[in-house]
Design a protein around this motif. Structure first.
Motif, PDB file in Angstrom:
ATOM      1  N   MET A  83       0.845  -1.199   0.000  1.00  0.00           N
ATOM      2  CA  MET A  83       0.000   0.000   0.000  1.00  0.00           C
ATOM      3  C   MET A  83       0.878   1.246   0.000  1.00  0.00           C
ATOM      4  SD  MET A  83      -3.024   1.054   2.689  1.00  0.00           S
ATOM      5  CE  MET A  83      -4.011  -0.378   2.247  1.00  0.00           C
ATOM      6  N   ALA A  84       0.511   2.230  -0.815  1.00  0.00           N
ATOM      7  CA  ALA A  84       1.301   3.450  -0.933  1.00  0.00           C
ATOM      8  C   ALA A  84       1.331   4.203   0.390  1.00  0.00           C
ATOM      9  CB  ALA A  84       0.718   4.341  -2.032  1.00  0.00           C
ATOM     10  N   PRO A  85       2.459   4.896   0.680  1.00  0.00           N
ATOM     11  CA  PRO A  85       2.565   5.669   1.929  1.00  0.00           C
ATOM     12  C   PRO A  85       1.435   6.675   2.105  1.00  0.00           C
ATOM     13  CG  PRO A  85       4.697   5.485   0.859  1.00  0.00           C
ATOM     14  CD  PRO A  85       3.699   4.922  -0.099  1.00  0.00           C
ATOM     15  N   LYS A  86       1.012   7.284   0.988  1.00  0.00           N
ATOM     16  CA  LYS A  86      -0.068   8.270   1.064  1.00  0.00           C
ATOM     17  C   LYS A  86      -1.357   7.622   1.556  1.00  0.00           C
ATOM     18  CE  LYS A  86      -2.528  11.733  -1.680  1.00  0.00           C
ATOM     19  NZ  LYS A  86      -2.700  12.340  -3.025  1.00  0.00           N
ATOM     20  N   ASN A  87      -1.611   6.398   1.080  1.00  0.00           N
ATOM     21  CA  ASN A  87      -2.815   5.685   1.509  1.00  0.00           C
ATOM     22  C   ASN A  87      -2.743   5.324   2.984  1.00  0.00           C
ATOM     23  OD1 ASN A  87      -3.786   5.847  -1.073  1.00  0.00           O
ATOM     24  ND2 ASN A  87      -3.261   3.749  -1.639  1.00  0.00           N
ATOM     25  N   LEU A  88      -1.564   4.882   3.409  1.00  0.00           N
ATOM     26  CA  LEU A  88      -1.381   4.542   4.818  1.00  0.00           C
ATOM     27  C   LEU A  88      -1.581   5.766   5.706  1.00  0.00           C
ATOM     28  CD1 LEU A  88       1.696   2.126   4.745  1.00  0.00           C
ATOM     29  CD2 LEU A  88      -0.635   1.577   5.459  1.00  0.00           C
ATOM     30  N   GLU A  89      -1.093   6.892   5.228  1.00  0.00           N
ATOM     31  CA  GLU A  89      -1.237   8.140   5.988  1.00  0.00           C
ATOM     32  C   GLU A  89      -2.706   8.512   6.147  1.00  0.00           C
ATOM     33  OE1 GLU A  89      -0.059  12.872   5.528  1.00  0.00           O
ATOM     34  OE2 GLU A  89       1.062  11.354   4.399  1.00  0.00           O
ATOM     35  N   TYR A  90      -3.477   8.373   5.052  1.00  0.00           N
ATOM     36  CA  TYR A  90      -4.899   8.699   5.149  1.00  0.00           C
ATOM     37  C   TYR A  90      -5.604   7.764   6.127  1.00  0.00           C
ATOM     38  CZ  TYR A  90      -9.838   9.163   4.320  1.00  0.00           C
ATOM     39  OH  TYR A  90     -11.185   9.340   4.529  1.00  0.00           O
ATOM     40  N   LEU A  91      -5.328   6.471   6.024  1.00  0.00           N
ATOM     41  CA  LEU A  91      -5.998   5.503   6.893  1.00  0.00           C
ATOM     42  C   LEU A  91      -5.688   5.760   8.363  1.00  0.00           C
ATOM     43  CD1 LEU A  91      -5.537   2.196   4.850  1.00  0.00           C
ATOM     44  CD2 LEU A  91      -7.626   3.542   5.130  1.00  0.00           C
ATOM     45  N   GLU A  92      -4.453   6.128   8.652  1.00  0.00           N
ATOM     46  CA  GLU A  92      -4.077   6.419  10.041  1.00  0.00           C
ATOM     47  C   GLU A  92      -4.796   7.659  10.553  1.00  0.00           C
ATOM     48  OE1 GLU A  92       0.141   6.717  10.004  1.00  0.00           O
ATOM     49  OE2 GLU A  92       0.463   4.552   9.748  1.00  0.00           O
ATOM     50  N   GLU A  93      -4.826   8.704   9.723  1.00  0.00           N
ATOM     51  CA  GLU A  93      -5.505   9.939  10.124  1.00  0.00           C
ATOM     52  C   GLU A  93      -7.014   9.719  10.260  1.00  0.00           C
ATOM     53  OE1 GLU A  93      -4.520  13.049  10.983  1.00  0.00           O
ATOM     54  OE2 GLU A  93      -2.518  12.164  11.084  1.00  0.00           O
ATOM     55  N   ALA A  94      -7.577   8.973   9.329  1.00  0.00           N
ATOM     56  CA  ALA A  94      -9.016   8.716   9.364  1.00  0.00           C
ATOM     57  C   ALA A  94      -9.397   7.917  10.604  1.00  0.00           C
ATOM     58  CB  ALA A  94      -9.440   7.971   8.103  1.00  0.00           C
ATOM     59  N   GLN A  95      -8.592   6.935  10.924  1.00  0.00           N
ATOM     60  CA  GLN A  95      -8.874   6.124  12.107  1.00  0.00           C
ATOM     61  C   GLN A  95      -8.794   6.970  13.382  1.00  0.00           C
ATOM     62  OE1 GLN A  95      -6.867   2.385  12.141  1.00  0.00           O
ATOM     63  NE2 GLN A  95      -7.402   1.907  14.258  1.00  0.00           N
ATOM     64  N   LYS A  96      -7.840   7.877  13.407  1.00  0.00           N
ATOM     65  CA  LYS A  96      -7.698   8.767  14.565  1.00  0.00           C
ATOM     66  C   LYS A  96      -8.916   9.677  14.698  1.00  0.00           C
ATOM     67  CE  LYS A  96      -4.695  12.397  16.446  1.00  0.00           C
ATOM     68  NZ  LYS A  96      -3.494  13.242  16.202  1.00  0.00           N
ATOM     69  N   ARG A  97      -9.363  10.238  13.574  1.00  0.00           N
ATOM     70  CA  ARG A  97     -10.533  11.123  13.617  1.00  0.00           C
ATOM     71  C   ARG A  97     -11.793  10.358  14.027  1.00  0.00           C
ATOM     72  NH1 ARG A  97      -7.965  13.598   8.888  1.00  0.00           N
ATOM     73  NH2 ARG A  97      -9.198  12.318   7.453  1.00  0.00           N
ATOM     74  N   ALA A  98     -11.915   9.129  13.540  1.00  0.00           N
ATOM     75  CA  ALA A  98     -13.086   8.315  13.889  1.00  0.00           C
ATOM     76  C   ALA A  98     -13.109   8.013  15.381  1.00  0.00           C
ATOM     77  CB  ALA A  98     -13.077   7.019  13.083  1.00  0.00           C
ATOM     78  N   TYR A  99     -11.953   7.792  15.954  1.00  0.00           N
ATOM     79  CA  TYR A  99     -11.863   7.469  17.380  1.00  0.00           C
ATOM     80  C   TYR A  99     -12.127   8.699  18.250  1.00  0.00           C
ATOM     81  CZ  TYR A  99      -9.869   6.091  21.877  1.00  0.00           C
ATOM     82  OH  TYR A  99      -9.687   5.836  23.218  1.00  0.00           O
ATOM     83  N   GLU A 100     -11.589   9.847  17.845  1.00  0.00           N
ATOM     84  CA  GLU A 100     -11.705  11.055  18.666  1.00  0.00           C
ATOM     85  C   GLU A 100     -13.087  11.695  18.594  1.00  0.00           C
ATOM     86  OE1 GLU A 100      -8.578  13.494  17.169  1.00  0.00           O
ATOM     87  OE2 GLU A 100      -7.053  12.622  18.500  1.00  0.00           O
ATOM     88  N   LYS A 101     -13.768  11.554  17.469  1.00  0.00           N
ATOM     89  CA  LYS A 101     -15.100  12.134  17.268  1.00  0.00           C
ATOM     90  C   LYS A 101     -15.121  13.646  17.510  1.00  0.00           C
ATOM     91  CE  LYS A 101     -17.960   8.053  18.076  1.00  0.00           C
ATOM     92  NZ  LYS A 101     -19.148   7.499  18.771  1.00  0.00           N
ATOM     93  N   LYS A 102     -14.115  14.314  17.001  1.00  0.00           N
ATOM     94  CA  LYS A 102     -14.076  15.772  17.080  1.00  0.00           C
ATOM     95  C   LYS A 102     -14.477  16.413  15.756  1.00  0.00           C
ATOM     96  CE  LYS A 102     -10.424  15.976  20.607  1.00  0.00           C
ATOM     97  NZ  LYS A 102      -9.038  16.449  20.894  1.00  0.00           N
ATOM     98  N   THR A 103     -14.263  15.683  14.687  1.00  0.00           N
ATOM     99  CA  THR A 103     -14.599  16.177  13.354  1.00  0.00           C
ATOM    100  C   THR A 103     -15.228  15.044  12.551  1.00  0.00           C
ATOM    101  OG1 THR A 103     -12.504  15.518  12.314  1.00  0.00           O
ATOM    102  CG2 THR A 103     -12.568  17.679  13.399  1.00  0.00           C
ATOM    103  N   HIS A 104     -15.733  15.392  11.369  1.00  0.00           N
ATOM    104  CA  HIS A 104     -16.095  14.351  10.414  1.00  0.00           C
ATOM    105  C   HIS A 104     -14.813  13.629  10.014  1.00  0.00           C
ATOM    106  CE1 HIS A 104     -20.226  15.909   9.042  1.00  0.00           C
ATOM    107  NE2 HIS A 104     -19.859  16.660  10.073  1.00  0.00           N
ATOM    108  N   VAL A 105     -14.939  12.396   9.576  1.00  0.00           N
ATOM    109  CA  VAL A 105     -13.753  11.651   9.151  1.00  0.00           C
ATOM    110  C   VAL A 105     -13.379  12.022   7.721  1.00  0.00           C
ATOM    111  CG1 VAL A 105     -12.742   9.368   8.814  1.00  0.00           C
ATOM    112  CG2 VAL A 105     -14.334   9.761  10.710  1.00  0.00           C
ATOM    113  N   SER A 106     -14.342  11.997   6.826  1.00  0.00           N
ATOM    114  CA  SER A 106     -14.059  12.320   5.424  1.00  0.00           C
ATOM    115  C   SER A 106     -13.880  13.814   5.194  1.00  0.00           C
ATOM    116  CB  SER A 106     -15.190  11.801   4.528  1.00  0.00           C
ATOM    117  OG  SER A 106     -15.273  10.395   4.570  1.00  0.00           O
TER     118      SER A 106
END
Length: 452
Positions: free
Chosen positions: A1-24
């Motif tokens: 998996m490309a580094p850019k994709n990994l970066e998005y998945l990590e950030e998205a997972q963090k946002r989903a867990y924190e529930k401070k913003t929308h994920v997308s």
């Protein structure tokens, strides 16, 4: 998996867990009150008012308007403005008004410009997909025969009449097979009648929209959860038709979904027969937990749902208890049919956008993003009866919700032309694929990347 994709998945997972913003759409704050209380339409509107910066009035784009003196004169009915006071109605204003004259009327009610950005990701640029398509559709509508909406009226009137007749026959007949056949027809036609009445709920005040309440579910509540929430913000965190089912049914992809979501299909089979009743009971219980709820939110049409059992009792001459029992069977069966149709109609599939999935831009054109959140069905479109009873022509309906379903087929040539021009993601599949896709979505844990 490309580094850019990994970066998005990590950030998205963090946002989903924190529930401070929308994920997308990380520029947007997590919707207020989304995960609290009964998750009902009134609470959704209250939370939206907290986030929208409308200052107790009505916000359209980056301006505040005071429509107080206009409410009773609103051509679509006062209810639309009564419900949305204190919120940002940009998406509703754009989608519900095709006539450019309406926009020119706004100056009369202008109060001030806002200082806060909109809590919505969508844009409506003049040269963008949606506004360009809207201008083309406006011209196309001039060619549509004026009597076309009569076809949809006949369909819902026929379904409604059949439902009433067979419901009464269920109580009156003595032969077992006639009773069973009447019960099945009445249940099916009630479900189809409720689906068909959705064609009228989006439009100006009309008597057929009240038919929706015959199932015990308040059409006024449905206007909020469906027309003002789901239709305008499909599959985002602001979509009440997703959040209202959580945590039992979770359509949004989340890496930390609980194990029980693997059995969601079973829960749906158990829950769907009682959905109509649950909505009625939930609304009733709010009278005891919210001050002046009955006074502020109950209307005469909330009693329409109780007219069907009374009709069955009076017309058939059976005992009241028998009428209630037969009605409950009809209502629950109809509820199951309606929910299956609704949840497999267009929005739940692994290839359909859900919050958490990667997007091409965090400020998309509203119309373009609508098409990311919907798939049409080639075995439903093309038949007006199927379209009316299975939520057909779904993409065009989402883009132009106030147009009668009978009008939509006339718009396909110009719609497809603009989809090609703007490279909009209009997709067509089968009903079976969406049925299976809905089940897959409930157990989906991985966010979808653009190159998936």
């Amino acid at each position: 998996m490309a580094p850019k994709n990994l970066e998005y998945l990590e950030e998205a997972q963090k946002r989903a867990y924190e529930k401070k913003t929308h994920v997308s759409f990380p520029q947007l704050k997590y919707p207020s009150l989304r995960d609290k209380g009964f998750r009902d339409p009134v609470q959704w509107l209250t939370g939206k008012a907290l986030d929208d910066g409308a200052e107790g009035l009505w916000r359209i784009h980056n301006s505040i308007y005071d429509f107080t003196t206009f409410v009773d004169n609103h051509p679509g009915g006062a209810e639309w403005l009564e419900l949305t006071k204190g919120t940002d109605i940009t998406e509703a204003f754009e989608a519900h008004h095709l006539n450019p004259v309406v926009e020119k009327m706004l100056d009369k009610y202008f109060v001030k410009n806002t200082n806060t950005p909109r809590n919505s990701p969508y844009t409506f640029n003049e040269d963008g997909f949606y506004r360009t398509l809207k201008r083309a559709v406006r011209e196309e509508l001039k060619k549509v025969p004026k009597n076309i909406p009569n076809h949809t009226d006949r369909i819902i009137d026929g379904l409604f009449t059949t439902c009433l007749a067979t419901a009464a026959l269920t109580c009156w007949a003595k032969n077992y097979w006639i009773v069973m056949l009447s019960y099945l027809i009445s249940s099916l036609t009630l479900a189809w009648t409720i689906v068909a009445s959705h064609n009228y709920i989006h439009r100006k005040t009309n008597w057929r929209m009240y038919i929706f309440s015959m199932c015990l579910w308040s059409y006024r509540d449905f206007r909020v959860s469906h027309a003002l929430s789901h239709h305008l913000y499909p599959n985002t965190l602001m979509d009440l038709e997703i959040s209202a089912f959580e945590p039992i049914i979770q359509w949004n992809p989340r890496p930390d979904k609980p194990f029980f979501t693997y059995f969601t299909f079973l829960f749906q089979c158990l829950l769907y027969p009682f959905s109509f009743i649950i909505n009625f009971v939930k609304r009733f219980l709010l009278n005891f937990v919210r001050e002046d709820f009955f006074k502020n939110h109950y209307r005469w049409h909330d009693g329409i749902g109780l007219l069907l059992p009374i009709w069955m009792w009076v017309v058939s001459g059976c005992s009241f208890s028998d009428a209630i029992i037969n009605w409950l069977w009809i209502n629950c069966t109809s509820s199951f049919i309606f929910m299956v149709i609704g949840t497999t109609a267009a929005h739940h599939h692994p290839r359909i956008f859900k919050d958490g999935d990667e997007v091409r831009t965090i400020t998309p054109d509203w119309g373009m993003q609508q098409l990311e959140a919907v798939m049409d069905r080639n075995d439903i479109n093309g038949s007006l009866f199927k379209v009316m009873t299975f939520f057909g022509d779904h993409a065009l309906h989402h883009l132009f919700p106030t147009l009668d379903h009978a009008v939509l087929p006339y718009l396909y040539p110009v719609f497809l032309e603009h989809c090609e021009k703007f490279r909009a993601n209009f997709r067509v599949t089968s009903q079976f694929d969406l049925f299976v896709g809905q089940i897959k979505r409930t157990i989906e844990r991985q966010f979808r990347l653009l190159d998936d």
